[in-house]
Write a protein that holds these residues in place. Structure first.
Motif, PDB file in Angstrom:
ATOM      1  N   ILE A  65      -6.682 -12.427   4.718  1.00 39.89           N
ATOM      2  CA  ILE A  65      -5.361 -11.812   4.578  1.00 39.89           C
ATOM      3  C   ILE A  65      -5.253 -10.725   5.635  1.00 39.89           C
ATOM      4  N   LYS A  66      -4.131 -10.731   6.346  1.00 39.69           N
ATOM      5  CA  LYS A  66      -3.901  -9.714   7.372  1.00 39.69           C
ATOM      6  C   LYS A  66      -3.185  -8.525   6.750  1.00 39.69           C
ATOM      7  N   TYR A  67      -3.759  -7.356   6.950  1.00 41.51           N
ATOM      8  CA  TYR A  67      -3.210  -6.105   6.452  1.00 41.51           C
ATOM      9  C   TYR A  67      -2.811  -5.221   7.626  1.00 41.51           C
ATOM     10  N   ILE A  68      -1.767  -4.424   7.415  1.00 45.21           N
ATOM     11  CA  ILE A  68      -1.296  -3.454   8.399  1.00 45.21           C
ATOM     12  C   ILE A  68      -1.471  -2.063   7.796  1.00 45.21           C
ATOM     13  N   ASN A  69      -2.020  -1.139   8.591  1.00 43.18           N
ATOM     14  CA  ASN A  69      -2.265   0.216   8.124  1.00 43.18           C
ATOM     15  C   ASN A  69      -0.952   0.958   7.928  1.00 43.18           C
ATOM     16  N   LEU A  70      -0.772   1.543   6.751  1.00 48.31           N
ATOM     17  CA  LEU A  70       0.398   2.380   6.478  1.00 48.31           C
ATOM     18  C   LEU A  70       0.079   3.840   6.746  1.00 48.31           C
ATOM     19  N   PHE A  71      -0.945   4.354   6.065  1.00 46.75           N
ATOM     20  CA  PHE A  71      -1.376   5.744   6.213  1.00 46.75           C
ATOM     21  C   PHE A  71      -2.657   5.918   5.410  1.00 46.75           C
ATOM     22  N   ASP A  72      -3.284   7.072   5.578  1.00 43.08           N
ATOM     23  CA  ASP A  72      -4.501   7.302   4.807  1.00 43.08           C
ATOM     24  C   ASP A  72      -4.154   8.001   3.489  1.00 43.08           C
ATOM     25  N   PHE A  73      -5.128   8.017   2.608  1.00 40.22           N
ATOM     26  CA  PHE A  73      -4.895   8.574   1.281  1.00 40.22           C
ATOM     27  C   PHE A  73      -4.651  10.070   1.321  1.00 40.22           C
ATOM     28  N   TYR A  74      -5.209  10.790   2.293  1.00 42.15           N
ATOM     29  CA  TYR A  74      -4.941  12.224   2.397  1.00 42.15           C
ATOM     30  C   TYR A  74      -3.447  12.459   2.612  1.00 42.15           C
ATOM     31  N   TYR A  75      -2.870  11.706   3.538  1.00 40.07           N
ATOM     32  CA  TYR A  75      -1.432  11.843   3.793  1.00 40.07           C
ATOM     33  C   TYR A  75      -0.647  11.499   2.518  1.00 40.07           C
ATOM     34  N   PHE A  76      -1.008  10.382   1.895  1.00 42.90           N
ATOM     35  CA  PHE A  76      -0.303   9.940   0.693  1.00 42.90           C
ATOM     36  C   PHE A  76      -0.367  10.998  -0.410  1.00 42.90           C
ATOM     37  N   LEU A  77      -1.537  11.537  -0.672  1.00 45.20           N
ATOM     38  CA  LEU A  77      -1.674  12.530  -1.744  1.00 45.20           C
ATOM     39  C   LEU A  77      -0.908  13.809  -1.422  1.00 45.20           C
ATOM     40  N   ASP A  78      -0.883  14.199  -0.143  1.00 43.65           N
ATOM     41  CA  ASP A  78      -0.062  15.355   0.253  1.00 43.65           C
ATOM     42  C   ASP A  78       1.413  15.080   0.004  1.00 43.65           C
ATOM     43  N   ALA A  79       1.858  13.864   0.330  1.00 48.29           N
ATOM     44  CA  ALA A  79       3.260  13.494   0.104  1.00 48.29           C
ATOM     45  C   ALA A  79       3.594  13.500  -1.386  1.00 48.29           C
ATOM     46  N   ILE A  80       2.675  13.030  -2.203  1.00 49.91           N
ATOM     47  CA  ILE A  80       2.892  13.041  -3.656  1.00 49.91           C
ATOM     48  C   ILE A  80       2.972  14.477  -4.164  1.00 49.91           C
ATOM     49  N   GLU A  81       2.098  15.330  -3.665  1.00 49.66           N
ATOM     50  CA  GLU A  81       2.144  16.739  -4.067  1.00 49.66           C
ATOM     51  C   GLU A  81       3.496  17.351  -3.683  1.00 49.66           C
ATOM     52  N   ASP A  82       3.954  17.069  -2.465  1.00 49.11           N
ATOM     53  CA  ASP A  82       5.256  17.569  -2.019  1.00 49.11           C
ATOM     54  C   ASP A  82       6.395  16.989  -2.856  1.00 49.11           C
ATOM     55  N   SER A  83       6.239  15.754  -3.312  1.00 51.28           N
ATOM     56  CA  SER A  83       7.305  15.115  -4.089  1.00 51.28           C
ATOM     57  C   SER A  83       7.457  15.742  -5.468  1.00 51.28           C
ATOM     58  N   ILE A  99      10.975   6.478   1.074  1.00 51.14           N
ATOM     59  CA  ILE A  99      10.710   7.457   2.131  1.00 51.14           C
ATOM     60  C   ILE A  99       9.332   7.207   2.753  1.00 51.14           C
ATOM     61  N   LEU A 100       8.336   7.000   1.923  1.00 48.73           N
ATOM     62  CA  LEU A 100       6.981   6.731   2.419  1.00 48.73           C
ATOM     63  C   LEU A 100       6.929   5.446   3.239  1.00 48.73           C
ATOM     64  N   TYR A 101       7.590   4.425   2.745  1.00 49.02           N
ATOM     65  CA  TYR A 101       7.600   3.142   3.443  1.00 49.02           C
ATOM     66  C   TYR A 101       8.287   3.275   4.812  1.00 49.02           C
ATOM     67  N   GLU A 102       9.419   3.920   4.837  1.00 46.17           N
ATOM     68  CA  GLU A 102      10.140   4.113   6.101  1.00 46.17           C
ATOM     69  C   GLU A 102       9.312   4.924   7.080  1.00 46.17           C
ATOM     70  N   TYR A 103       8.630   5.940   6.597  1.00 47.51           N
ATOM     71  CA  TYR A 103       7.752   6.719   7.459  1.00 47.51           C
ATOM     72  C   TYR A 103       6.666   5.811   8.051  1.00 47.51           C
ATOM     73  N   ALA A 104       6.048   5.018   7.205  1.00 46.86           N
ATOM     74  CA  ALA A 104       4.934   4.181   7.649  1.00 46.86           C
ATOM     75  C   ALA A 104       5.347   3.168   8.702  1.00 46.86           C
ATOM     76  N   ILE A 105       6.484   2.547   8.528  1.00 50.90           N
ATOM     77  CA  ILE A 105       6.855   1.493   9.471  1.00 50.90           C
ATOM     78  C   ILE A 105       7.610   1.999  10.691  1.00 50.90           C
ATOM     79  N   ASN A 106       8.172   3.202  10.622  1.00 48.86           N
ATOM     80  CA  ASN A 106       8.981   3.703  11.740  1.00 48.86           C
ATOM     81  C   ASN A 106       8.386   4.890  12.479  1.00 48.86           C
ATOM     82  N   ASP A 107       7.636   5.725  11.785  1.00 43.69           N
ATOM     83  CA  ASP A 107       7.198   6.975  12.396  1.00 43.69           C
ATOM     84  C   ASP A 107       5.708   7.107  12.604  1.00 43.69           C
ATOM     85  N   ALA A 108       4.933   6.355  11.872  1.00 38.27           N
ATOM     86  CA  ALA A 108       3.475   6.537  11.936  1.00 38.27           C
ATOM     87  C   ALA A 108       2.894   6.053  13.244  1.00 38.27           C
TER      88      ALA A 108
END
Length: 108
Positions: A65-83, A99-108
């Motif tokens: 299965i081919k996977y594409i990197n979205l972000f690391d868990f540190y970023y994700f947990l920081d985003a959850i804390e901010d949310s 918001i997280l998905y758009e960040y991952a596919i457009n800005d990361a």
């Protein structure tokens, strides 16, 4: 697991340690990365891999299965804390996911 499910789990107080135990992720890993099965889709399936396995690759194959990197868990947990702060706590889990998905596919 889908991104929305991950957001719900952590916004409702789920712990990283419990999550890693449930997903059989090595807690001693330097970084845990969040990947999504290709093709990318807001409702795509996620994969969680230690950086020692992925070597930080943008694309990663696991069990054919081919996977594409979205972000690391540190970023994700920081985003959850901010949310969950006073400004963002009224945002729905769905909106945070978008918001997280758009960040991952457009800005990361």
């Amino acid at each position: 697991m889908k991104l929305l499910e991950l957001v719900k789990y952590f916004r409702s107080g789920g712990s990283f340690k419990d999550f890693c135990n449930e997903e059989r992720i090595d807690l001693d890993s330097e970084v845990v990365e969040i990947y999504m099965e290709e093709p990318l889709d807001l409702n795509g399936n996620l994969g969680f891999f230690e950086i020692e396995k992925t070597e930080g690759a943008y694309e990663f194959f696991n069990n054919n299965i081919k996977y594409i990197n979205l972000f690391d868990f540190y970023y994700f947990l920081d985003a959850i804390e901010d949310s969950n702060n006073d400004v963002n706590k009224e945002l729905s889990d769905r909106k945070i996911t978008e918001i997280l998905y758009e960040y991952a596919i457009n800005d990361a």
